[in-house]
Write an enzyme that holds these catalytic residues in place. Structure first.
Site, PDB file in Angstrom:
ATOM      1  N   HIS A 178       0.866  -1.179   0.000  1.00  0.00           N
ATOM      2  CA  HIS A 178       0.000   0.000   0.000  1.00  0.00           C
ATOM      3  C   HIS A 178       0.900   1.225   0.000  1.00  0.00           C
ATOM      4  CE1 HIS A 178      -3.709   2.319   0.817  1.00  0.00           C
ATOM      5  NE2 HIS A 178      -2.855   3.152   1.390  1.00  0.00           N
ATOM      6  N   CYS A 179       0.751   2.063  -1.021  1.00  0.00           N
ATOM      7  CA  CYS A 179       1.590   3.255  -1.169  1.00  0.00           C
ATOM      8  C   CYS A 179       0.830   4.473  -0.666  1.00  0.00           C
ATOM      9  CB  CYS A 179       1.988   3.438  -2.633  1.00  0.00           C
ATOM     10  SG  CYS A 179       3.038   4.877  -2.919  1.00  0.00           S
ATOM     11  N   VAL A 180       1.339   5.096   0.394  1.00  0.00           N
ATOM     12  CA  VAL A 180       0.653   6.263   0.951  1.00  0.00           C
ATOM     13  C   VAL A 180       0.751   7.464   0.020  1.00  0.00           C
ATOM     14  CG1 VAL A 180       0.976   5.517   3.337  1.00  0.00           C
ATOM     15  CG2 VAL A 180       2.726   6.946   2.253  1.00  0.00           C
ATOM     16  N   ASN A 183      -2.101   6.939  -2.178  1.00  0.00           N
ATOM     17  CA  ASN A 183      -3.305   6.620  -1.416  1.00  0.00           C
ATOM     18  C   ASN A 183      -4.057   5.441  -2.036  1.00  0.00           C
ATOM     19  OD1 ASN A 183      -5.064   7.022   0.760  1.00  0.00           O
ATOM     20  ND2 ASN A 183      -6.439   8.297  -0.444  1.00  0.00           N
ATOM     21  N   ASN A 184      -3.308   4.428  -2.443  1.00  0.00           N
ATOM     22  CA  ASN A 184      -3.911   3.272  -3.094  1.00  0.00           C
ATOM     23  C   ASN A 184      -2.989   2.071  -2.937  1.00  0.00           C
ATOM     24  OD1 ASN A 184      -5.749   1.784  -4.530  1.00  0.00           O
ATOM     25  ND2 ASN A 184      -5.321   2.725  -6.516  1.00  0.00           N
TER      26      ASN A 184
END
Length: 343
Positions: A178-180, A183-184
């Site tokens: 999950h890549c902040v 946001n996905n």
């Protein structure tokens, strides 16, 4: 201690911290050191402050929100604003090639397109409708991904290489991480967008660093600063050296020199992560699988008794089928086709 030494210490400290985290991210010793440090700090920091920090960290890293997207766009905007307002104009005065100066804007345009696609695209959400199809895409290795396991939250069978994301509250097919910053989740259906986004982001930072460094070098050459002398603290004339030259440039162009230092560090960090992401793509691994690979055999569920004389079951990459096939799988992922039922 002058500015240059402090700035170099700051850059060295930042790079060392990142390298240590990358090297020891799978080490239990690092976790023990972090937990020990947290326990020591908890004895001297007031409880109210601890709760406030914990709440803030939980909101930032354990809930889905657009804060890091806003921060990402803000930093990118500030970098390009400084490049446009100062570096671009000075370079035009020094007769730099126009296509060379416009290259960062071309990379920015492509980057924003794939940034948007990475943010908005479905990473591979597993639903009742596509569950049966996705169960057939990858083989189960019965070590990291056992057969017939179910997600207790989604109440769905878990296809091989899938994982439930706590932040998005969904199971993702071929879950990577999950890549902040977008946001996905990064999964089977948007990894291709993420790789191009990362590539163009690295290239844009490196290009701005190159143009800015070329401008400062051209400025030094045109003004013959290396042939000048300066008066030191004891009243003696000294020839201009590199340290004095950098400090002089910082005093004359503080924002440009700071921009150069920032994009150089950013380029190095992004290039390192890009190489790691390309390595995973070339070997058909995900970040989740790479991280858990060394001890996945002891995390199987249900837990079974293990005889000391028996050999432990070590996770092996059974999904790699050669460089071309691995890249084809990422850029042309398998997707279910939904046909309307005929009446």
């Amino acid at each position: 201690m002058d500015f240059l030494v402090l700035f170099l210490f700051y850059l060295a400290f930042l790079l060392i911290c990142v390298v240590l985290i990358c090297i020891f991210t799978k080490s239990q010793r690092l976790k023990a050191v972090v937990l020990g440090g947290a326990q020591v700090c908890s004895r001297v920091i007031p409880q109210c402050l601890q709760r406030a920090v914990q709440t803030l960290l939980h909101q930032l890293f354990h809930t889905r929100h657009p804060t890091f997207i806003v921060l990402h766009l803000l930093l990118q905007g500030l970098v390009y604003a400084e490049y446009t307002c100062e570096v671009f104009g000075y370079c035009r005065e020094l007769e730099f090639s126009l296509p060379y100066l416009l290259l960062p804007y071309v990379l920015l345009s492509v980057n924003l397109v794939f940034f948007t696609l990475t943010c908005a695209a479905n990473p591979g959400t597993i639903t009742k409708a596509n569950e049966s199809f996705l169960l057939q895409v990858y083989k189960f290795d019965d070590v990291m991904f056992p057969k017939n396991s179910r997600c207790p939250t989604c109440d769905l069978r878990k296809p091989a290489r899938s994982k439930h994301c706590r932040l998005c509250d969904r199971c993702v097919h071929r879950f990577d991480h999950h890549c902040v910053w977008v946001n996905n989740c990064i999964g089977a259906w948007n990894t291709r967008y993420f790789l191009i986004y990362l590539l163009t982001l690295t290239a844009s930072a490196a290009t701005i660093a190159t143009v800015t460094a070329a401008f400062l070098l051209r400025l030094v050459t045109v003004s013959d600063l290396y042939q000048e002398t300066y008066l030191d603290d004891v009243g003696h004339f000294q020839a201009v050296d590199t340290v004095f030259l950098i400090q002089h440039l910082f005093l004359a162009f503080p924002r440009i020199v700071f921009l150069l230092g920032f994009v150089i560090v950013l380029s190095m960090l992004l290039a390192g992560y890009l190489c790691f992401a390309l390595y995973l793509a070339a070997t058909n691994q995900t970040t989740n699988e790479w991280y858990k690979g060394d001890w996945a055999w002891c995390q199987r569920w249900p837990l079974v008794a293990w005889s000391p004389s028996a050999e432990p079951r070590i996770h092996q990459n059974i999904h790699s089928h050669g460089f071309r096939s691995n890249l084809r799988e990422i850029f042309l992922p398998a997707t279910p086709s939904y046909k309307k039922k005929e009446k």
